[in-house]
Motif scaffolding. Structure first.
Motif, PDB file in Angstrom:
ATOM      1  N   ALA A   3       4.198  22.022  29.840  1.00 45.29           N
ATOM      2  CA  ALA A   3       5.493  21.327  29.869  1.00 45.29           C
ATOM      3  C   ALA A   3       6.451  21.951  28.859  1.00 45.29           C
ATOM      4  CB  ALA A   3       5.303  19.841  29.585  1.00 45.29           C
ATOM      5  N   LEU A   4       5.973  22.216  27.661  1.00 42.95           N
ATOM      6  CA  LEU A   4       6.823  22.852  26.647  1.00 42.95           C
ATOM      7  C   LEU A   4       7.244  24.254  27.072  1.00 42.95           C
ATOM      8  CD1 LEU A   4       4.900  21.627  23.497  1.00 42.95           C
ATOM      9  CD2 LEU A   4       7.269  21.049  24.062  1.00 42.95           C
ATOM     10  N   GLU A   5       6.292  25.032  27.549  1.00 41.72           N
ATOM     11  CA  GLU A   5       6.593  26.411  27.939  1.00 41.72           C
ATOM     12  C   GLU A   5       7.562  26.477  29.110  1.00 41.72           C
ATOM     13  OE1 GLU A   5       2.696  28.127  28.325  1.00 41.72           O
ATOM     14  OE2 GLU A   5       2.370  28.010  26.157  1.00 41.72           O
ATOM     15  N   ILE A   6       7.415  25.595  30.099  1.00 41.95           N
ATOM     16  CA  ILE A   6       8.347  25.572  31.236  1.00 41.95           C
ATOM     17  C   ILE A   6       9.774  25.305  30.756  1.00 41.95           C
ATOM     18  CG2 ILE A   6       9.040  24.138  33.210  1.00 41.95           C
ATOM     19  CD1 ILE A   6       6.025  23.968  33.902  1.00 41.95           C
ATOM     20  N   MET A   7       9.912  24.514  29.698  1.00 39.33           N
ATOM     21  CA  MET A   7      11.236  24.193  29.162  1.00 39.33           C
ATOM     22  C   MET A   7      11.716  25.228  28.143  1.00 39.33           C
ATOM     23  SD  MET A   7      12.069  21.762  31.012  1.00 39.33           S
ATOM     24  CE  MET A   7      13.659  21.439  30.270  1.00 39.33           C
ATOM     25  N   GLY A   8      10.992  26.331  28.001  1.00 39.70           N
ATOM     26  CA  GLY A   8      11.450  27.427  27.145  1.00 39.70           C
ATOM     27  C   GLY A   8      11.011  27.322  25.702  1.00 39.70           C
ATOM     28  N   VAL A   9      10.078  26.445  25.391  1.00 40.88           N
ATOM     29  CA  VAL A   9       9.594  26.288  24.020  1.00 40.88           C
ATOM     30  C   VAL A   9       8.340  27.151  23.847  1.00 40.88           C
ATOM     31  CG1 VAL A   9       8.734  24.662  22.281  1.00 40.88           C
ATOM     32  CG2 VAL A   9      10.497  23.937  23.914  1.00 40.88           C
ATOM     33  N   THR A  10       8.358  28.028  22.867  1.00 39.48           N
ATOM     34  CA  THR A  10       7.187  28.833  22.551  1.00 39.48           C
ATOM     35  C   THR A  10       6.151  27.934  21.887  1.00 39.48           C
ATOM     36  OG1 THR A  10       8.525  30.813  22.250  1.00 39.48           O
ATOM     37  CG2 THR A  10       6.349  30.816  21.214  1.00 39.48           C
ATOM     38  N   THR A  11       4.924  27.973  22.392  1.00 38.87           N
ATOM     39  CA  THR A  11       3.866  27.149  21.819  1.00 38.87           C
ATOM     40  C   THR A  11       2.881  28.012  21.051  1.00 38.87           C
ATOM     41  OG1 THR A  11       2.511  27.230  23.803  1.00 38.87           O
ATOM     42  CG2 THR A  11       4.055  25.403  23.626  1.00 38.87           C
ATOM     43  N   ILE A  12       2.470  27.503  19.909  1.00 38.09           N
ATOM     44  CA  ILE A  12       1.470  28.155  19.066  1.00 38.09           C
ATOM     45  C   ILE A  12       0.380  27.121  18.819  1.00 38.09           C
ATOM     46  CG2 ILE A  12       0.999  29.237  16.843  1.00 38.09           C
ATOM     47  CD1 ILE A  12       4.041  29.976  16.775  1.00 38.09           C
ATOM     48  N   ARG A  13      -0.779  27.356  19.385  1.00 31.64           N
ATOM     49  CA  ARG A  13      -1.891  26.415  19.255  1.00 31.64           C
ATOM     50  C   ARG A  13      -2.730  26.783  18.036  1.00 31.64           C
ATOM     51  NH1 ARG A  13      -4.800  22.738  22.385  1.00 31.64           N
ATOM     52  NH2 ARG A  13      -6.997  22.667  21.822  1.00 31.64           N
ATOM     53  N   ILE A  14      -3.045  25.785  17.228  1.00 33.30           N
ATOM     54  CA  ILE A  14      -3.877  25.982  16.041  1.00 33.30           C
ATOM     55  C   ILE A  14      -5.204  25.257  16.261  1.00 33.30           C
ATOM     56  CG2 ILE A  14      -4.056  25.729  13.533  1.00 33.30           C
ATOM     57  CD1 ILE A  14      -1.666  27.456  14.379  1.00 33.30           C
ATOM     58  N   ASP A  15      -6.284  26.021  16.264  1.00 39.59           N
ATOM     59  CA  ASP A  15      -7.625  25.469  16.433  1.00 39.59           C
ATOM     60  C   ASP A  15      -8.426  25.495  15.136  1.00 39.59           C
ATOM     61  OD1 ASP A  15      -7.671  24.879  19.302  1.00 39.59           O
ATOM     62  OD2 ASP A  15      -7.534  27.045  19.564  1.00 39.59           O
ATOM     63  N   ARG A  16      -7.993  26.307  14.171  1.00 38.57           N
ATOM     64  CA  ARG A  16      -8.736  26.457  12.913  1.00 38.57           C
ATOM     65  C   ARG A  16      -7.793  26.254  11.734  1.00 38.57           C
ATOM     66  NH1 ARG A  16     -11.755  31.693  12.414  1.00 38.57           N
ATOM     67  NH2 ARG A  16      -9.638  32.367  12.027  1.00 38.57           N
ATOM     68  N   LEU A  17      -8.226  25.474  10.773  1.00 38.25           N
ATOM     69  CA  LEU A  17      -7.412  25.150   9.603  1.00 38.25           C
ATOM     70  C   LEU A  17      -6.941  26.405   8.878  1.00 38.25           C
ATOM     71  CD1 LEU A  17      -6.281  22.767   7.975  1.00 38.25           C
ATOM     72  CD2 LEU A  17      -8.370  22.843   6.596  1.00 38.25           C
ATOM     73  N   GLU A  18      -7.782  27.422   8.817  1.00 40.42           N
ATOM     74  CA  GLU A  18      -7.414  28.644   8.090  1.00 40.42           C
ATOM     75  C   GLU A  18      -6.265  29.413   8.758  1.00 40.42           C
ATOM     76  OE1 GLU A  18     -11.417  29.476  10.189  1.00 40.42           O
ATOM     77  OE2 GLU A  18     -10.558  27.863   9.012  1.00 40.42           O
ATOM     78  N   ASP A  19      -5.979  29.113  10.012  1.00 43.79           N
ATOM     79  CA  ASP A  19      -4.862  29.765  10.706  1.00 43.79           C
ATOM     80  C   ASP A  19      -3.538  29.027  10.515  1.00 43.79           C
ATOM     81  OD1 ASP A  19      -6.631  31.670  11.718  1.00 43.79           O
ATOM     82  OD2 ASP A  19      -6.975  30.536  13.558  1.00 43.79           O
ATOM     83  N   LEU A  20      -3.605  27.816   9.999  1.00 47.12           N
ATOM     84  CA  LEU A  20      -2.415  26.970   9.963  1.00 47.12           C
ATOM     85  C   LEU A  20      -1.304  27.508   9.067  1.00 47.12           C
ATOM     86  CD1 LEU A  20      -0.965  24.438  10.887  1.00 47.12           C
ATOM     87  CD2 LEU A  20      -2.230  23.149   9.138  1.00 47.12           C
ATOM     88  N   ALA A  21      -1.586  27.870   7.839  1.00 52.91           N
ATOM     89  CA  ALA A  21      -0.528  28.321   6.917  1.00 52.91           C
ATOM     90  C   ALA A  21       0.227  29.537   7.445  1.00 52.91           C
ATOM     91  CB  ALA A  21      -1.101  28.580   5.521  1.00 52.91           C
ATOM     92  N   PRO A  22      -0.462  30.620   7.845  1.00 48.73           N
ATOM     93  CA  PRO A  22       0.311  31.771   8.332  1.00 48.73           C
ATOM     94  C   PRO A  22       1.072  31.482   9.625  1.00 48.73           C
ATOM     95  CG  PRO A  22      -2.046  32.189   8.579  1.00 48.73           C
ATOM     96  CD  PRO A  22      -1.903  30.923   7.789  1.00 48.73           C
ATOM     97  N   MET A  23       0.495  30.652  10.485  1.00 51.16           N
ATOM     98  CA  MET A  23       1.179  30.341  11.744  1.00 51.16           C
ATOM     99  C   MET A  23       2.375  29.419  11.515  1.00 51.16           C
ATOM    100  SD  MET A  23      -0.239  32.362  13.632  1.00 51.16           S
ATOM    101  CE  MET A  23       0.286  32.025  15.270  1.00 51.16           C
ATOM    102  N   MET A  24       2.279  28.502  10.565  1.00 47.95           N
ATOM    103  CA  MET A  24       3.438  27.651  10.234  1.00 47.95           C
ATOM    104  C   MET A  24       4.577  28.497   9.682  1.00 47.95           C
ATOM    105  SD  MET A  24       3.539  24.416  10.930  1.00 47.95           S
ATOM    106  CE  MET A  24       4.980  24.091   9.919  1.00 47.95           C
ATOM    107  N   ALA A  25       4.247  29.433   8.797  1.00 50.27           N
ATOM    108  CA  ALA A  25       5.279  30.315   8.242  1.00 50.27           C
ATOM    109  C   ALA A  25       5.925  31.145   9.346  1.00 50.27           C
ATOM    110  CB  ALA A  25       4.674  31.212   7.166  1.00 50.27           C
ATOM    111  N   SER A  26       5.107  31.670  10.232  1.00 53.26           N
ATOM    112  CA  SER A  26       5.618  32.457  11.352  1.00 53.26           C
ATOM    113  C   SER A  26       6.497  31.608  12.265  1.00 53.26           C
ATOM    114  CB  SER A  26       4.450  33.045  12.143  1.00 53.26           C
ATOM    115  OG  SER A  26       4.914  33.713  13.287  1.00 53.26           O
ATOM    116  N   ALA A  27       6.043  30.401  12.573  1.00 54.00           N
ATOM    117  CA  ALA A  27       6.812  29.506  13.447  1.00 54.00           C
ATOM    118  C   ALA A  27       8.160  29.150  12.832  1.00 54.00           C
ATOM    119  CB  ALA A  27       6.005  28.236  13.731  1.00 54.00           C
TER     120      ALA A  27
END
Length: 183
Positions: free
Chosen positions: A132-156
Protein backbone atom coordinates in the motif's frame (compact mmCIF):
# COMPACT_ATOMS: atom_id res chain seq x y z
CA UNK A 1 1.22 12.91 31.36
CA UNK A 2 1.52 10.49 28.48
CA UNK A 3 -1.36 9.95 26.07
CA UNK A 4 -0.68 6.22 26.42
CA UNK A 5 -2.68 4.79 29.32
CA UNK A 6 -2.51 1.08 28.50
CA UNK A 7 -0.30 -1.15 30.59
CA UNK A 8 2.75 -2.02 28.55
CA UNK A 9 3.69 -5.66 28.57
CA UNK A 10 6.01 -8.00 26.78
CA UNK A 11 8.74 -6.72 24.49
CA UNK A 12 7.17 -3.27 24.22
CA UNK A 13 7.77 -2.50 27.90
CA UNK A 14 11.49 -1.94 27.27
CA UNK A 15 11.37 -0.98 23.58
CA UNK A 16 15.17 -1.03 23.13
CA UNK A 17 14.59 0.42 19.66
CA UNK A 18 12.88 3.60 20.97
CA UNK A 19 16.12 5.41 22.03
CA UNK A 20 17.70 4.58 18.67
CA UNK A 21 14.79 6.14 16.79
CA UNK A 22 14.65 9.09 19.20
CA UNK A 23 18.37 9.79 18.66
CA UNK A 24 17.93 9.60 14.89
CA UNK A 25 14.99 12.02 15.02
CA UNK A 26 17.08 14.42 17.14
CA UNK A 27 20.05 14.13 14.76
CA UNK A 28 17.73 14.89 11.82
CA UNK A 29 16.37 18.00 13.61
CA UNK A 30 12.82 16.64 13.71
CA UNK A 31 10.86 19.11 15.86
CA UNK A 32 7.33 17.71 15.61
CA UNK A 33 6.20 14.13 16.14
CA UNK A 34 2.58 13.15 15.65
CA UNK A 35 0.83 9.93 16.59
CA UNK A 36 -2.41 8.17 17.39
CA UNK A 37 -1.89 6.76 20.91
CA UNK A 38 -0.42 3.27 20.62
CA UNK A 39 1.19 1.05 23.26
CA UNK A 40 3.81 -0.10 20.73
CA UNK A 41 5.21 3.42 20.36
CA UNK A 42 4.63 4.36 24.03
CA UNK A 43 8.27 4.65 25.09
CA UNK A 44 9.22 6.64 21.98
CA UNK A 45 6.19 8.90 22.49
CA UNK A 46 7.22 9.56 26.10
CA UNK A 47 10.77 10.38 25.01
CA UNK A 48 9.57 12.80 22.33
CA UNK A 49 7.07 14.40 24.72
CA UNK A 50 9.81 14.96 27.31
CA UNK A 51 12.23 16.55 24.82
CA UNK A 52 12.28 20.33 25.18
CA UNK A 53 13.13 20.82 21.49
CA UNK A 54 10.36 18.57 20.18
CA UNK A 55 6.58 18.96 20.12
CA UNK A 56 4.42 15.83 20.38
CA UNK A 57 0.99 16.05 18.79
CA UNK A 58 -1.81 13.57 19.46
CA UNK A 59 -3.95 12.78 16.41
CA UNK A 60 -7.45 11.39 16.15
CA UNK A 61 -6.55 9.52 12.95
CA UNK A 62 -3.30 8.85 11.12
CA UNK A 63 -4.06 10.78 7.94
CA UNK A 64 -4.05 13.98 10.01
CA UNK A 65 -0.35 13.27 10.52
CA UNK A 66 0.36 13.54 6.81
CA UNK A 67 -1.27 16.97 6.74
CA UNK A 68 0.64 17.95 9.87
CA UNK A 69 3.97 16.81 8.38
CA UNK A 70 3.19 18.80 5.22
CA UNK A 71 2.29 21.90 7.23
CA UNK A 72 5.42 21.57 9.35
CA UNK A 73 7.58 21.40 6.22
CA UNK A 74 5.86 24.44 4.72
CA UNK A 75 6.47 26.24 8.02
CA UNK A 76 10.18 25.39 8.00
CA UNK A 77 10.20 22.47 10.46
CA UNK A 78 10.79 18.75 10.16
CA UNK A 79 8.16 16.34 11.38
CA UNK A 80 7.66 12.59 11.67
CA UNK A 81 4.55 10.44 11.98
CA UNK A 82 4.44 7.41 14.29
CA UNK A 83 1.83 4.80 13.48
CA UNK A 84 0.94 1.13 13.55
CA UNK A 85 0.53 -0.82 10.31
CA UNK A 86 -3.25 -0.81 10.78
CA UNK A 87 -3.15 2.99 10.47
CA UNK A 88 -1.57 2.90 7.02
CA UNK A 89 -4.93 1.97 5.49
CA UNK A 90 -6.38 5.19 6.92
CA UNK A 91 -3.76 7.23 5.03
CA UNK A 92 -4.06 6.02 1.44
CA UNK A 93 -5.84 9.06 0.03
CA UNK A 94 -3.68 11.57 1.94
CA UNK A 95 -0.47 9.88 0.76
CA UNK A 96 -1.20 11.26 -2.72
CA UNK A 97 -0.46 14.74 -1.33
CA UNK A 98 3.16 13.77 -0.72
CA UNK A 99 3.87 12.76 -4.32
CA UNK A 100 1.84 15.57 -5.86
CA UNK A 101 3.59 18.26 -3.83
CA UNK A 102 6.98 16.55 -3.38
CA UNK A 103 6.81 16.86 0.38
CA UNK A 104 9.47 15.18 2.51
CA UNK A 105 7.84 12.64 4.80
CA UNK A 106 9.18 10.27 7.43
CA UNK A 107 6.99 7.74 9.19
CA UNK A 108 7.92 4.99 11.63
CA UNK A 109 5.45 2.10 11.40
CA UNK A 110 5.23 -0.64 14.00
CA UNK A 111 4.08 -3.74 12.16
CA UNK A 112 1.24 -5.97 13.29
CA UNK A 113 -0.20 -9.15 11.82
CA UNK A 114 3.16 -10.89 11.70
CA UNK A 115 5.27 -12.75 14.27
CA UNK A 116 3.10 -14.28 17.02
CA UNK A 117 0.10 -12.06 16.24
CA UNK A 118 -2.85 -12.82 18.51
CA UNK A 119 -5.40 -10.54 16.82
CA UNK A 120 -6.69 -11.89 13.48
CA UNK A 121 -7.97 -8.40 12.53
CA UNK A 122 -4.36 -7.17 12.30
CA UNK A 123 -3.18 -9.77 9.77
CA UNK A 124 -4.72 -8.40 6.54
CA UNK A 125 -3.47 -4.83 6.91
CA UNK A 126 -0.11 -6.04 8.19
CA UNK A 127 0.26 -8.06 5.00
CA UNK A 128 -0.89 -5.14 2.81
CA UNK A 129 1.10 -2.33 4.46
CA UNK A 130 4.35 -2.46 2.41
CA UNK A 131 2.53 -2.70 -0.94
CA UNK A 132 0.00 0.00 0.00
CA UNK A 133 2.80 2.43 0.86
CA UNK A 134 4.83 1.57 -2.23
CA UNK A 135 1.83 1.93 -4.58
CA UNK A 136 1.36 5.45 -3.19
CA UNK A 137 5.01 6.31 -3.90
CA UNK A 138 6.41 5.87 -0.39
CA UNK A 139 9.78 4.13 -0.19
CA UNK A 140 9.65 1.43 2.47
CA UNK A 141 12.60 0.27 4.54
CA UNK A 142 11.89 -2.83 6.60
CA UNK A 143 13.92 -3.38 9.77
CA UNK A 144 14.12 -6.96 11.04
CA UNK A 145 17.23 -6.64 13.24
CA UNK A 146 17.90 -4.08 15.96
CA UNK A 147 21.50 -3.62 14.80
CA UNK A 148 20.24 -2.34 11.43
CA UNK A 149 17.98 0.30 12.93
CA UNK A 150 20.42 3.18 13.59
CA UNK A 151 22.05 3.27 10.14
CA UNK A 152 18.72 2.78 8.37
CA UNK A 153 17.05 5.55 10.40
CA UNK A 154 19.88 7.92 9.51
CA UNK A 155 19.60 6.94 5.86
CA UNK A 156 15.81 7.33 5.88
CA UNK A 157 16.01 10.79 7.46
CA UNK A 158 18.56 11.91 4.86
CA UNK A 159 16.44 10.55 2.01
CA UNK A 160 13.28 12.17 3.38
CA UNK A 161 14.55 15.60 4.33
CA UNK A 162 17.43 16.15 1.90
CA UNK A 163 15.85 14.54 -1.19
CA UNK A 164 12.22 15.51 -0.49
CA UNK A 165 11.08 11.88 -0.53
CA UNK A 166 8.33 10.04 1.36
CA UNK A 167 9.98 7.30 3.43
CA UNK A 168 8.48 4.69 5.76
CA UNK A 169 10.52 2.68 8.25
CA UNK A 170 8.69 -0.59 8.93
CA UNK A 171 9.63 -2.12 12.27
CA UNK A 172 8.97 -5.86 11.99
CA UNK A 173 6.94 -7.51 14.71
CA UNK A 174 9.69 -10.10 15.19
CA UNK A 175 12.13 -7.29 16.07
CA UNK A 176 9.58 -5.50 18.25
CA UNK A 177 8.37 -8.63 19.99
CA UNK A 178 4.80 -9.82 20.05
CA UNK A 179 2.20 -7.66 21.76
CA UNK A 180 0.55 -9.27 24.74
CA UNK A 181 -2.56 -8.17 26.55
CA UNK A 182 -3.29 -8.79 30.20
CA UNK A 183 -6.79 -9.84 31.12
Amino acid sequence: MSAISETETGAHADSPWAPIIFDALQQANVRQVSYVPDAGHARLIRMCSAAENMKSIVLTTEEEGIALCTGAWLGGERSALLMQSSGVGNCINMLSLLASCRVPFLTIVTMRGEFQEFNPWQVSMGRATPAALEIMGVTTIRIDRLEDLAPMMASAATMAFESDQPIAILLSQSMLGAKKWLK
